[in-house]
Design a protein around this motif. Structure first.
Motif, PDB file in Angstrom:
ATOM      1  N   ARG A  79      19.262   5.455  27.211  1.00  0.00           N
ATOM      2  CA  ARG A  79      18.523   5.366  25.957  1.00  0.00           C
ATOM      3  C   ARG A  79      19.275   4.675  24.820  1.00  0.00           C
ATOM      4  O   ARG A  79      18.646   4.143  23.910  1.00  0.00           O
ATOM      5  CB  ARG A  79      18.104   6.779  25.519  1.00  0.00           C
ATOM      6  N   GLU A  80      20.561   4.691  24.816  1.00  0.00           N
ATOM      7  CA  GLU A  80      21.332   4.142  23.702  1.00  0.00           C
ATOM      8  C   GLU A  80      21.138   2.628  23.581  1.00  0.00           C
ATOM      9  O   GLU A  80      21.070   1.908  24.584  1.00  0.00           O
ATOM     10  CB  GLU A  80      22.818   4.450  23.893  1.00  0.00           C
ATOM     11  N   ASP A  81      21.005   2.152  22.346  1.00  0.00           N
ATOM     12  CA  ASP A  81      20.945   0.714  22.092  1.00  0.00           C
ATOM     13  C   ASP A  81      22.356   0.144  22.260  1.00  0.00           C
ATOM     14  O   ASP A  81      23.239   0.368  21.431  1.00  0.00           O
ATOM     15  CB  ASP A  81      20.429   0.448  20.676  1.00  0.00           C
ATOM     16  N   LEU A  82      22.571  -0.582  23.323  1.00  0.00           N
ATOM     17  CA  LEU A  82      23.915  -1.063  23.651  1.00  0.00           C
ATOM     18  C   LEU A  82      24.398  -2.169  22.720  1.00  0.00           C
ATOM     19  O   LEU A  82      25.582  -2.524  22.739  1.00  0.00           O
ATOM     20  CB  LEU A  82      23.949  -1.547  25.105  1.00  0.00           C
ATOM     21  N   ILE A  84      24.875  -1.910  19.677  1.00  0.00           N
ATOM     22  CA  ILE A  84      25.790  -1.352  18.671  1.00  0.00           C
ATOM     23  C   ILE A  84      27.250  -1.586  19.064  1.00  0.00           C
ATOM     24  O   ILE A  84      28.131  -1.607  18.197  1.00  0.00           O
ATOM     25  CB  ILE A  84      25.546   0.149  18.451  1.00  0.00           C
ATOM     26  N   PHE A  85      27.504  -1.772  20.361  1.00  0.00           N
ATOM     27  CA  PHE A  85      28.881  -1.968  20.804  1.00  0.00           C
ATOM     28  C   PHE A  85      29.331  -3.419  20.642  1.00  0.00           C
ATOM     29  O   PHE A  85      30.516  -3.718  20.836  1.00  0.00           O
ATOM     30  CB  PHE A  85      29.038  -1.513  22.253  1.00  0.00           C
ATOM     31  N   ASP A  86      28.388  -4.306  20.308  1.00  0.00           N
ATOM     32  CA  ASP A  86      28.772  -5.688  20.044  1.00  0.00           C
ATOM     33  C   ASP A  86      29.624  -5.793  18.774  1.00  0.00           C
ATOM     34  O   ASP A  86      30.383  -6.755  18.600  1.00  0.00           O
ATOM     35  CB  ASP A  86      27.529  -6.571  19.893  1.00  0.00           C
ATOM     36  N   GLN A  87      29.475  -4.797  17.893  1.00  0.00           N
ATOM     37  CA  GLN A  87      30.247  -4.768  16.648  1.00  0.00           C
ATOM     38  C   GLN A  87      31.635  -4.157  16.837  1.00  0.00           C
ATOM     39  O   GLN A  87      32.370  -3.987  15.862  1.00  0.00           O
ATOM     40  CB  GLN A  87      29.476  -3.967  15.582  1.00  0.00           C
ATOM     41  N   THR A 101      33.624  -2.544  31.138  1.00  0.00           N
ATOM     42  CA  THR A 101      33.092  -2.623  32.509  1.00  0.00           C
ATOM     43  C   THR A 101      31.927  -1.657  32.707  1.00  0.00           C
ATOM     44  O   THR A 101      30.963  -1.974  33.412  1.00  0.00           O
ATOM     45  CB  THR A 101      34.200  -2.307  33.524  1.00  0.00           C
ATOM     46  N   LEU A 102      31.994  -0.482  32.087  1.00  0.00           N
ATOM     47  CA  LEU A 102      30.888   0.476  32.172  1.00  0.00           C
ATOM     48  C   LEU A 102      29.662  -0.065  31.454  1.00  0.00           C
ATOM     49  O   LEU A 102      28.533   0.021  31.966  1.00  0.00           O
ATOM     50  CB  LEU A 102      31.306   1.815  31.575  1.00  0.00           C
ATOM     51  N   LEU A 103      29.860  -0.649  30.268  1.00  0.00           N
ATOM     52  CA  LEU A 103      28.738  -1.216  29.519  1.00  0.00           C
ATOM     53  C   LEU A 103      28.063  -2.333  30.305  1.00  0.00           C
ATOM     54  O   LEU A 103      26.830  -2.424  30.335  1.00  0.00           O
ATOM     55  CB  LEU A 103      29.216  -1.743  28.167  1.00  0.00           C
ATOM     56  N   GLN A 104      28.847  -3.177  30.953  1.00  0.00           N
ATOM     57  CA  GLN A 104      28.272  -4.270  31.727  1.00  0.00           C
ATOM     58  C   GLN A 104      27.467  -3.742  32.911  1.00  0.00           C
ATOM     59  O   GLN A 104      26.404  -4.271  33.245  1.00  0.00           O
ATOM     60  CB  GLN A 104      29.382  -5.212  32.206  1.00  0.00           C
ATOM     61  N   GLN A 108      23.390  -4.197  33.480  1.00  0.00           N
ATOM     62  CA  GLN A 108      22.856  -4.818  34.693  1.00  0.00           C
ATOM     63  C   GLN A 108      21.809  -3.933  35.356  1.00  0.00           C
ATOM     64  O   GLN A 108      20.764  -4.414  35.801  1.00  0.00           O
ATOM     65  CB  GLN A 108      23.999  -5.114  35.672  1.00  0.00           C
ATOM     66  N   ILE A 109      22.062  -2.639  35.426  1.00  0.00           N
ATOM     67  CA  ILE A 109      21.085  -1.719  36.019  1.00  0.00           C
ATOM     68  C   ILE A 109      19.807  -1.699  35.198  1.00  0.00           C
ATOM     69  O   ILE A 109      18.696  -1.757  35.744  1.00  0.00           O
ATOM     70  CB  ILE A 109      21.671  -0.299  36.140  1.00  0.00           C
ATOM     71  N   ARG A 110      19.943  -1.596  33.882  1.00  0.00           N
ATOM     72  CA  ARG A 110      18.758  -1.604  33.013  1.00  0.00           C
ATOM     73  C   ARG A 110      17.971  -2.904  33.176  1.00  0.00           C
ATOM     74  O   ARG A 110      16.740  -2.896  33.257  1.00  0.00           O
ATOM     75  CB  ARG A 110      19.178  -1.447  31.554  1.00  0.00           C
ATOM     76  N   LYS A 111      18.673  -4.013  33.226  1.00  0.00           N
ATOM     77  CA  LYS A 111      18.016  -5.317  33.314  1.00  0.00           C
ATOM     78  C   LYS A 111      17.239  -5.470  34.609  1.00  0.00           C
ATOM     79  O   LYS A 111      16.140  -6.053  34.630  1.00  0.00           O
ATOM     80  CB  LYS A 111      19.083  -6.413  33.199  1.00  0.00           C
TER      81      LYS A 111
END
Length: 637
Positions: A79-82, A84-87, A101-104, A108-111
């Protein structure tokens, strides 16, 4: 006809074909996915060395998970808007930020997971197409017997099928005359479609006679069919009842025998042995303009050549009823003499009442396993089938086409003749259906294979997990995994061998890895058994000791275990309970792409057939009510 995109994939993809390429590339090559979906089982979480959590999860991931609550981890996965981690924030929810690596992996799974958002369809007698969402529109008597989930499914699928048949008639120039429900069961869907405002002609296919009788009983409760009238010789009936009472048969049990026609007080139906093997049971029901025809038929390959000749023309049936009423009375029949509700009975299947050129739409609502495959193939196997619209479920019941079958409980093979005879067979009706997936190149060779563990994970719905129910089944998984550890320590099961853990082309825990302790079939326990680990172990042993085959072995090795020893197990592994919860969450989240592969395979098969004009997939229910909410549609040229 159909949605703008043939597959409900992420808008990041320019086309459905590009999505399929990306999906197959990821599934075929990502080792972590292979491990989480098919390579590990929570049953062996505490029995392997090195332990599963350390072996599978990277150190930086483990550090992050250790610092956060499990519900926050679930939010991050789904659910989290990922963005936000771009900042590059310094912290997240009062703890460390997720490793890159976890974010990526999450991205990928969401996509690659299919979109599940559902847009409700207004019924044809409702104004406007963008009006406010309404509650279900099933008549109260039609909804009898349905729970909230079933009402939501039936109501929305009826609207969808009504819209689909209209579009097929207008855009494909094919007027659908009958809807054939594969595996009708209690016929909730067919009963709604045959009623107002849809008035469809339904052919309810069901392999079990008791389900057909149950459906007809629901017809009566819904006031769509008259209650069966039984004519008896009361004097003889009382004599037989008293005789049965002397034999210890109660009046209630005697009435059941009587209702089945086994005592000769009313017209008897032939037994299954007496019925012609090529003649399915036919029961006609008719209400208003719509109708239901029950046909007892075992579906094994999608061939409806035995069913189509039995489909009747309901307008001719109604004329026959009028004719019979006319001939049986001296006066001309008035409209009140013509039944307003169902016309029941076994009609003679002659050319006078058969439908001459039926155009069929094959449908199913949550058909298990291969039944969806049979439904899809019916489009090619039967000239009279014009289209299919099928919602599947129970991916764990799908058989395997490219390799020997795998089972949830491999120990059943030696005790079950059917499983033993098919354990080394390749099922042509199994997964995958499409040539595309059969020929896909993966890290383990040619063809995409999904074992039973991967397919079982694909039916999870982690997006619907709340705090209370999450804690409940996380605790159940923890108790069961810890009990398996006790079984291993006590010698009931053997520790996995090193060669079981390795293998699968070098992958430490790959898709075809078969290592693990022997499964112990425990089944469900009383709710009170889950109060604590102590009550869980005692309840499990109480049940297992009663097993006539395994009971003596459990008694010899487990009966002397003390409450203190059980408590020590719980205290020793208590801190690792969260690790199991994290692993299970990652497995369920990752399995979204496994479900996508199953659904995409069915769509690809339709696209590969020259006879198919259009094919697509879209959501037909709200995911929060019914997670298996994707319908696969195919329309013949």
């Amino acid at each position: 006809m159909g949605p703008e995109s043939a597959l409900p994939c992420s808008p990041e993809f320019e086309s459905s074909e590009q999505y399929v390429d990306s999906l197959l590339d990821f599934i075929g090559s990502n080792e972590l996915l292979h491990t989480l979906c098919g390579g590990v089982h929570v049953l062996d979480f505490f029995t392997r060395k090195p332990d599963l959590y350390t072996l599978v999860i990277a150190p930086e991931w483990r550090s992050f998970f250790r610092a956060h609550d499990i519900m926050d981890i679930l939010d991050l996965l789904m659910r989290e808007d990922l963005q936000i981690f771009d900042q590059r924030p310094e912290s997240w929810r009062e703890g460390p930020v997720p490793p890159e690596t976890l974010l990526q992996y999450i991205k990928q799974i969401r996509k690659l997971s299919l979109r599940r958002e559902h847009t409700p369809i207004n019924r044809k007698d409702e104004k406007g197409s963008n009006g406010p969402k309404t509650t279900h529109t099933l008549a109260r008597q039609v909804a009898v017997g349905m729970n909230v989930k079933k009402i939501h499914e039936v109501d929305n699928f009826c609207r969808y099928l009504d819209k689909l048949t209209t579009e097929i008639a207008e855009l494909a120039d094919q007027e659908i005359t009958h809807l054939v429900d594969f595996g009708a069961g209690q016929n909730y869907l067919g009963r709604a479609l045959a009623s107002e405002p849809y008035n469809k002609h339904i052919i309810a296919l069901e392999s079990k006679q008791h389900n057909i009788e149950g459906a007809r009983n629901w017809d009566v409760l819904a006031k769509l069919a008259p209650k069966q009238q039984i004519m008896r010789n009361k004097k003889e009936w009382r004599t037989q009842r008293d005789a049965m009472a002397e034999q210890g048969i109660s009046e209630k049990e005697f009435s059941k025998l009587d209702l089945k026609g086994e005592r000769g007080f009313h017209a008897e139906e032939p037994t299954r042995e007496e019925e012609p093997t090529q003649q399915a049971t036919l029961k006609i029901s008719n209400e208003g303009v719509g109708s239901i025809q029950y046909v007892e038929h075992y579906i094994k390959d999608g061939d409806l050549s035995r069913v189509v000749p039995q489909i009747v023309d309901q307008s001719v049936v109604r004329e026959k009823v009028i004719s019979d009423l006319t001939s049986s009375t001296s006066a001309q029949p008035c409209s009140k003499q013509i039944p307003d509700n169902f016309v029941e009975g076994n009609l003679s299947l002659n050319s006078d009442i058969r439908a001459l050129d039926p155009k069929l739409l094959v449908i199913s609502l949550h058909s298990c396993g291969n039944l969806v495959h049979h439904g899809i193939r019916s489009l090619l196997l039967n000239p009279s089938v014009s289209a299919v619209a099928l919602v599947g479920c129970c991916y764990n019941l799908i058989t395997e086409r490219l390799g020997p079958a795998t089972y949830k409980l491999p120990s059943l093979r030696s005790n079950h003749p059917r499983l033993d005879s098919t354990s080394s067979s390749h099922d042509p009706h199994g997964f995958p259906m499409s040539s595309r997936l059969c020929n896909a190149q993966t890290a383990t060779g040619k063809g995409l294979r999904l074992n039973i563990t991967a397919r079982m994970m694909a039916v999870q719905a982690p997006q619907n997990w709340g705090k209370k129910d999450s804690e409940s089944f996380f605790k159940r998984h923890f108790y069961r995994a810890l009990l398996q550890k006790m079984f291993m320590d006590k010698g009931v099961v053997q520790q996995p061998q090193v060669e079981d853990v390795q293998g699968n082309n070098g992958s430490p825990l790959g898709w075809s890895a078969g290592g693990g302790t022997a499964p112990i079939i425990l089944g469900s326990l009383r709710k009170s058994c889950y109060t604590s680990f102590l009550t869980y172990v005692r309840g499990a042993l109480e049940k297992l000791l009663l097993d006539p085959i395994r009971g003596p072995d459990f008694a010899a090795k487990m009966s002397d275990i003390s409450d203190e020893e059980i408590s020590r197990y719980e205290q020793e592994f208590k801190e690792r309970g969260k690790e199991l919860s994290v692993m299970w969450s990652l497995m369920a989240f990752s399995a979204g792409v496994i479900e996508a592969a199953v659904v995409v395979d069915r769509w690809l098969w339709l696209k590969e057939q020259e006879e198919v004009k259009e094919a697509w997939v879209e959501a037909v229910f709200e995911f929060k009510h019914s997670p298996r909410n994707l319908v696969v549609v195919g329309v013949k040229k």
